[in-house]
Scaffold this motif. Structure first.
Motif, PDB file in Angstrom:
ATOM      1  N   LYS A   9       0.653  -1.145   0.083  1.00 17.76           N
ATOM      2  CA  LYS A   9       0.062  -0.054   0.107  1.00 17.76           C
ATOM      3  C   LYS A   9       0.886   1.252  -0.135  1.00 17.76           C
ATOM      4  O   LYS A   9       1.202   1.820   1.070  1.00 17.76           O
ATOM      5  N   GLN A  10       1.485   1.488  -1.188  1.00 13.54           N
ATOM      6  CA  GLN A  10       2.307   2.820  -1.333  1.00 13.54           C
ATOM      7  C   GLN A  10       2.109   3.448  -2.322  1.00 13.54           C
ATOM      8  O   GLN A  10       1.363   2.866  -3.438  1.00 13.54           O
ATOM      9  N   LYS A  11       2.628   4.472  -2.522  1.00 10.00           N
ATOM     10  CA  LYS A  11       2.177   5.512  -3.671  1.00 10.00           C
ATOM     11  C   LYS A  11       3.597   5.072  -4.872  1.00 10.00           C
ATOM     12  O   LYS A  11       4.648   5.269  -4.421  1.00 10.00           O
ATOM     13  N   LEU A  12       3.355   4.882  -6.093  1.00 13.70           N
ATOM     14  CA  LEU A  12       4.334   4.762  -6.849  1.00 13.70           C
ATOM     15  C   LEU A  12       4.432   5.879  -7.898  1.00 13.70           C
ATOM     16  O   LEU A  12       3.558   6.690  -8.052  1.00 13.70           O
ATOM     17  N   GLU A  13       5.706   6.344  -8.138  1.00 13.66           N
ATOM     18  CA  GLU A  13       5.608   7.647  -8.890  1.00 13.66           C
ATOM     19  C   GLU A  13       4.979   7.255 -10.262  1.00 13.66           C
ATOM     20  O   GLU A  13       4.592   8.134 -10.643  1.00 13.66           O
ATOM     21  N   ASN A  14       5.339   6.267 -10.719  1.00 10.73           N
ATOM     22  CA  ASN A  14       4.701   6.027 -12.071  1.00 10.73           C
ATOM     23  C   ASN A  14       3.634   4.629 -11.859  1.00 10.73           C
ATOM     24  O   ASN A  14       4.185   3.577 -12.258  1.00 10.73           O
ATOM     25  N   PRO A  15       2.638   4.884 -11.625  1.00 14.82           N
ATOM     26  CA  PRO A  15       1.400   3.968 -11.540  1.00 14.82           C
ATOM     27  C   PRO A  15       1.307   3.007 -12.674  1.00 14.82           C
ATOM     28  O   PRO A  15       1.575   3.784 -13.685  1.00 14.82           O
ATOM     29  N   PRO A  16       1.077   1.792 -12.592  1.00 16.67           N
ATOM     30  CA  PRO A  16       0.967   1.131 -13.846  1.00 16.67           C
ATOM     31  C   PRO A  16      -0.018   1.514 -15.029  1.00 16.67           C
ATOM     32  O   PRO A  16      -0.068   1.281 -16.111  1.00 16.67           O
ATOM     33  N   LEU A  17      -1.264   1.596 -14.400  1.00 18.79           N
ATOM     34  CA  LEU A  17      -2.208   2.270 -15.213  1.00 18.79           C
ATOM     35  C   LEU A  17      -2.613   3.636 -15.218  1.00 18.79           C
ATOM     36  O   LEU A  17      -2.465   4.539 -14.215  1.00 18.79           O
ATOM     37  N   LYS A  18      -3.316   4.203 -16.443  1.00 17.54           N
ATOM     38  CA  LYS A  18      -3.268   5.488 -16.314  1.00 17.54           C
ATOM     39  C   LYS A  18      -5.013   5.957 -16.088  1.00 17.54           C
ATOM     40  O   LYS A  18      -5.899   5.021 -16.804  1.00 17.54           O
ATOM     41  N   LEU A  19      -5.383   6.860 -15.341  1.00 18.68           N
ATOM     42  CA  LEU A  19      -6.663   6.812 -14.898  1.00 18.68           C
ATOM     43  C   LEU A  19      -7.424   7.861 -16.201  1.00 18.68           C
ATOM     44  O   LEU A  19      -6.623   8.560 -16.791  1.00 18.68           O
ATOM     45  N   MET A  52      -4.665   2.642  -7.464  1.00 22.96           N
ATOM     46  CA  MET A  52      -5.440   3.181  -6.557  1.00 22.96           C
ATOM     47  C   MET A  52      -4.790   3.470  -5.513  1.00 22.96           C
ATOM     48  O   MET A  52      -5.125   4.802  -5.133  1.00 22.96           O
ATOM     49  N   TYR A  53      -3.917   2.875  -4.892  1.00 21.86           N
ATOM     50  CA  TYR A  53      -2.918   3.483  -3.638  1.00 21.86           C
ATOM     51  C   TYR A  53      -2.141   4.603  -4.196  1.00 21.86           C
ATOM     52  O   TYR A  53      -1.918   5.607  -3.247  1.00 21.86           O
ATOM     53  N   SER A  54      -1.581   4.479  -5.432  1.00 17.77           N
ATOM     54  CA  SER A  54      -0.880   5.773  -5.873  1.00 17.77           C
ATOM     55  C   SER A  54      -1.570   6.993  -5.929  1.00 17.77           C
ATOM     56  O   SER A  54      -1.120   8.056  -5.940  1.00 17.77           O
ATOM     57  N   SER A  55      -2.974   6.919  -6.160  1.00 21.16           N
ATOM     58  CA  SER A  55      -3.744   8.082  -6.317  1.00 21.16           C
ATOM     59  C   SER A  55      -4.445   8.330  -5.003  1.00 21.16           C
ATOM     60  O   SER A  55      -5.409   9.415  -5.035  1.00 21.16           O
TER      61      SER A  55
END
Length: 187
Positions: A9-19, A52-55
């Motif tokens: 459960k962490q924020k990724l700088e580059n999440p794998p999917l685009k919202l 989700m966690y990244s956002s």
């Protein structure tokens, strides 16, 4: 009852999917049922959770990341590493409470906009988990609200479509750069 898919459960700088955001056509299409729960679905679940966690979200539906499938991930306690997220595949609400409650909602596809929506306080929902096993849960309060909010996405409905305060809705959308014309009120 909770996900076996381990995601930090962490924020990724580059999440794998685009919202995708309010106004994008992909958010208005009804999602298709998932015929087979396999590794590709589990990979999507993992990527949706990371996004989700990244956002800073507590729920995400596949259409919000441009995937036209009936898949939802939810974690009402993102700050609790031991609490596992909920994965709902092909969810169906089989019962609603008569009690309605008003609550503030936001959406990763409409960042910054928070408005009150009236929904049933409790629901019963059937779905498949990430292993393809049939499940049924009773949900109330925040979890019931999040499930209903995310299931709306599977039907091309966004929470702003359910807001009954037009003045607040218009002001909030304009303040955050969204078009009021993108709202499609539900009857």
């Amino acid at each position: 009852m909770t996900s076996l898919i381990a995601v930090e459960k962490q924020k990724l700088e580059n999440p794998p999917l685009k919202l995708h955001y309010l106004g994008d056509r992909v958010l208005r299409q009804p999602a298709k049922r998932i015929a087979k729960v396999d590794d590709s679905v589990r990979k999507l679940v993992k990527e949706m959770l990371q996004t989700m966690y990244s956002s800073n979200g507590i729920g995400l539906a596949a259409p919000q990341v441009g995937v036209n499938k009936q898949l939802i991930v939810i974690d009402c306690e993102p700050d609790e590493p031991a609490k596992l997220p909920l994965v709902l595949i092909n969810p169906v609400i089989s019962g609603y409470s008569k009690t309605l409650c008003k609550g503030e909602e936001g959406c990763l596809s409409i960042p910054g906009v928070y408005l009150d929506v009236i929904r049933p306080e409790a629901i019963e929902v059937s779905f498949k988990d990430e292993q393809g096993r049939p499940r049924k849960i009773q949900a109330n309060n925040l979890l019931a609200r999040v499930i209903q909010h995310e299931m709306d996405h599977l039907n091309g409905v966004m929470f702003v479509d359910r807001v009954d305060n037009d003045l607040a809705l218009t002001a909030e959308l304009q303040k955050h750069g969204f078009s009021v014309n993108a709202v499609k009120p539900v009857a």
